[in-house]
Write an enzyme that holds these catalytic residues in place. Structure first.
Site, PDB file in Angstrom:
ATOM      1  N   TYR A   1       0.824  -1.210   0.000  1.00 51.80           N
ATOM      2  CA  TYR A   1       0.000   0.000   0.000  1.00 51.80           C
ATOM      3  C   TYR A   1       0.854   1.255   0.000  1.00 51.80           C
ATOM      4  O   TYR A   1       0.417   2.315  -0.419  1.00 51.80           O
ATOM      5  CB  TYR A   1      -0.907   0.036   1.236  1.00 51.80           C
ATOM      6  CG  TYR A   1      -2.229  -0.664   1.082  1.00 51.80           C
ATOM      7  CD1 TYR A   1      -2.304  -1.998   0.691  1.00 51.80           C
ATOM      8  CD2 TYR A   1      -3.420   0.005   1.347  1.00 51.80           C
ATOM      9  CE1 TYR A   1      -3.520  -2.634   0.575  1.00 51.80           C
ATOM     10  CE2 TYR A   1      -4.636  -0.624   1.227  1.00 51.80           C
ATOM     11  CZ  TYR A   1      -4.685  -1.949   0.842  1.00 51.80           C
ATOM     12  OH  TYR A   1      -5.895  -2.579   0.734  1.00 51.80           O
TER      13      TYR A   1
ATOM     14  N   LYS B   1       2.921 -15.397   2.601  1.00 51.93           N
ATOM     15  CA  LYS B   1       3.111 -16.155   1.358  1.00 51.93           C
ATOM     16  C   LYS B   1       4.602 -16.439   1.247  1.00 51.93           C
ATOM     17  O   LYS B   1       5.280 -16.055   0.277  1.00 51.93           O
ATOM     18  CB  LYS B   1       2.562 -15.335   0.171  1.00 51.93           C
ATOM     19  CG  LYS B   1       2.496 -16.080  -1.155  1.00 51.93           C
ATOM     20  CD  LYS B   1       1.427 -17.161  -1.193  1.00 51.93           C
ATOM     21  CE  LYS B   1       1.517 -17.938  -2.511  1.00 51.93           C
ATOM     22  NZ  LYS B   1       0.695 -19.154  -2.504  1.00 51.93           N
TER      23      LYS B   1
ATOM     24  N   ASP C   1      -3.230 -18.314   0.739  1.00 51.34           N
ATOM     25  CA  ASP C   1      -4.248 -19.006  -0.080  1.00 51.34           C
ATOM     26  C   ASP C   1      -4.957 -20.062   0.763  1.00 51.34           C
ATOM     27  O   ASP C   1      -6.186 -20.203   0.709  1.00 51.34           O
ATOM     28  CB  ASP C   1      -3.638 -19.608  -1.359  1.00 51.34           C
ATOM     29  CG  ASP C   1      -2.324 -20.352  -1.126  1.00 51.34           C
ATOM     30  OD1 ASP C   1      -1.771 -20.290  -0.004  1.00 51.34           O
ATOM     31  OD2 ASP C   1      -1.842 -21.007  -2.073  1.00 51.34           O
TER      32      ASP C   1
ATOM     33  N   ASP D   1      -6.452  -6.844   4.279  1.00 49.16           N
ATOM     34  CA  ASP D   1      -7.577  -6.185   3.602  1.00 49.16           C
ATOM     35  C   ASP D   1      -8.509  -7.240   3.009  1.00 49.16           C
ATOM     36  O   ASP D   1      -9.725  -7.207   3.191  1.00 49.16           O
ATOM     37  CB  ASP D   1      -7.029  -5.271   2.497  1.00 49.16           C
ATOM     38  CG  ASP D   1      -8.139  -4.584   1.725  1.00 49.16           C
ATOM     39  OD1 ASP D   1      -9.087  -4.096   2.366  1.00 49.16           O
ATOM     40  OD2 ASP D   1      -8.064  -4.559   0.479  1.00 49.16           O
TER      41      ASP D   1
ATOM     42  N   ASP E   1     -12.411  -8.829   4.599  1.00 43.08           N
ATOM     43  CA  ASP E   1     -13.689  -8.816   3.862  1.00 43.08           C
ATOM     44  C   ASP E   1     -14.289 -10.219   3.821  1.00 43.08           C
ATOM     45  O   ASP E   1     -15.491 -10.413   3.973  1.00 43.08           O
ATOM     46  CB  ASP E   1     -13.506  -8.312   2.418  1.00 43.08           C
ATOM     47  CG  ASP E   1     -13.668  -6.802   2.305  1.00 43.08           C
ATOM     48  OD1 ASP E   1     -13.391  -6.107   3.309  1.00 43.08           O
ATOM     49  OD2 ASP E   1     -14.077  -6.310   1.234  1.00 43.08           O
TER      50      ASP E   1
HETATM   51  C1  IPM Z   1     -10.401  -1.032   3.975  1.00 45.80           C
HETATM   52  C2  IPM Z   1     -10.609  -0.460   2.610  1.00 45.80           C
HETATM   53  C3  IPM Z   1      -9.446   0.439   2.260  1.00 45.80           C
HETATM   54  C4  IPM Z   1      -8.175  -0.373   2.320  1.00 45.80           C
HETATM   55  C5  IPM Z   1      -9.557   1.168   0.912  1.00 45.80           C
HETATM   56  C6  IPM Z   1     -10.850   1.943   0.791  1.00 45.80           C
HETATM   57  C7  IPM Z   1      -8.387   2.073   0.663  1.00 45.80           C
HETATM   58  O1  IPM Z   1     -10.782  -1.476   1.677  1.00 45.80           O
HETATM   59  O2  IPM Z   1     -10.268  -0.241   4.939  1.00 45.80           O
HETATM   60  O3  IPM Z   1     -10.396  -2.252   4.093  1.00 45.80           O
HETATM   61  O4  IPM Z   1      -7.860  -1.080   1.354  1.00 45.80           O
HETATM   62  O5  IPM Z   1      -7.497  -0.333   3.337  1.00 45.80           O
HETATM   63 MG    MG Z   2     -10.943  -3.393   2.529  1.00 45.68          MG
END
Ligand code: IPM
Ligand code: MG
Length: 357
Positions: free
Chosen positions: A142, A191, A223, A247, A251
């Site tokens: 990032y 990884k 993975d 990240d 999710d």
């Molecule tokens: C998160 C989001 C952010 C990230 C984006 C919006 C930059 O996906 O906070 O998980 O990737 O950190």
């Molecule tokens: Mg995110």
């Protein structure tokens, strides 16, 4: 006590959900005799529209002067055409970095009342799960060197992942400490079969593990971790991983709890000042329709009380109010699942939670 809380509403559903969380904090202030001073600042697309930049200096300074920061979400299709360093998302990375918030805590637990909203089969989650993802937040790909250049096949773009021992050690320590306060199990995700940064990550974690003999430590390739999360989520207690892997895995973890609309996060550095935000985005498609789920932001406000202000009882009061409202059967559209409930609006969900405080 009096506390200063910087409020970054942001874009899309950001303003609705942050306002809900602020109402909850106001009720807590009255109930427990605290005084919260909320100061709003611009971030993301709204800041681009008003000041020409996604992260105005005033916002950074305001956050630096606060005890804690509550953030909604940034971004939307209006600003998608902008170049990488002008986009609203850049502000999010900028503020995390400016405040030195390298530890991102993303708890993903199954709310018993929401079992029916999880896409996992009943028998896979009958005993629930309670995972804490500890994501490194101010390093890795990032923040590494990036750009465009002439490559073997013509124009190419590149991003680089770099991690120093110092960065790995400090996130590792945060994860081991978190594990000590929970189930004392830590899984480090990398990884290392491919990436050099992961090999350094693994080596550094192993050295740290020697200092935490009470913690049952193991490594896992990313993975495999992605697969294990949906195969048997209960095997995890604390997961520590890099910025990008965290990240993605957070999710995924949110989906198996039923909805990304439920998950809160805390971003912390060396001191107590932190930033608190839902892990979901700005959902511009439902902004202003009343469909947003305010729970992730309300639970982020609870984390704010716990981690930055040291108000654990107040945090628990919010968390149990959320549990109660879910048990009573109230659901926003994203968590209706197979419950057969009529979805309630963001406003009504907020009212219900307020009435349980
Ligand atoms: C998160 C989001 C952010 C990230 C984006 C919006 C930059 O996906 O906070 O998980 O990737 O950190
Ligand atoms: Mg995110």
């Amino acid at each position: 006590m009096e506390y200063n809380i910087a409020i970054l509403r942001g874009d899309g559903i950001g303003p609705e959900i942050v306002d809900s969380a602020v109402r909850v904090l106001e009720k807590i202030a009255v109930k427990y005799g605290h005084s919260f001073k909320f100061k709003p600042y611009l971030i993301g697309g709204c800041a681009i529209d008003e000041c020409g930049e996604p992260l105005p200096e005033e916002t950074v300074n305001g956050c630096l002067e606060s005890d804690a920061v509550l953030l909604g979400a940034v971004g939307g299709p209006e600003w998608d055409g902008l170049s990488g360093d002008r986009r609203p998302e850049k502000a999010l990375l900028g503020i995390r970095s400016a405040l030195g918030l390298y530890t991102n805590l993303r708890p993903a637990r199954l709310f018993p009342a929401l079992r029916g909203a999880s896409p996992l089969r009943e028998d896979m989650i009958e005993n629930g799960f309670d995972i804490l993802i500890v994501r490194e937040l101010t390093g890795g790909i990032y923040f590494g060197d990036r750009g465009y250049r002439d490559g073997k096949f013509g124009e190419e773009a590149f991003d680089t992942e770099a991690y120093s021992v110092t960065e790995i050690e400090r996130i590792g320590r945060a994860a081991f400490e978190a594990a000590m306060k929970r189930g004392k199990r830590l899984c480090s995700v990398d990884k290392a079969n491919v990436l050099e940064t992961s090999r350094l990550w693994r080596r550094t974690m192993h050295t740290l593990a020697e200092k935490y003999p009470e913690v049952e430590y193991r490594d896992m390739f990313v993975d495999n971790a992605a697969m294990q999360l949906v195969r048997d989520p209960k095997q995890f207690d604390v997961i520590v991983t890099s910025n990008m892997f965290g990240d993605i895995l957070s999710d995924e973890a949110s989906q198996i709890t039923g909805s990304i609309g439920m998950l809160a996060s805390a971003s912390l550095g060396d001191g107590t000042r932190g930033m608190y935000e839902p892990i979901h985005g700005s959902a511009p498609d439902i902004a202003g329709t009343g469909k947003a789920n305010p729970i992730a932001t309300i639970l982020s406000a609870a984390m704010l009380l716990r981690y930055s202000l040291g108000l654990g009882n107040e945090a628990e009061c919010i968390e149990s109010a959320v549990d109660k409202v879910l048990e009573q059967g109230f659901r926003t559209a994203d968590i209706v699942g197979d419950s057969g409930s009529e979805p309630v609006s963001c406003e009504e969900m907020t009212e219900r939670i307020l009435s349980c405080i």
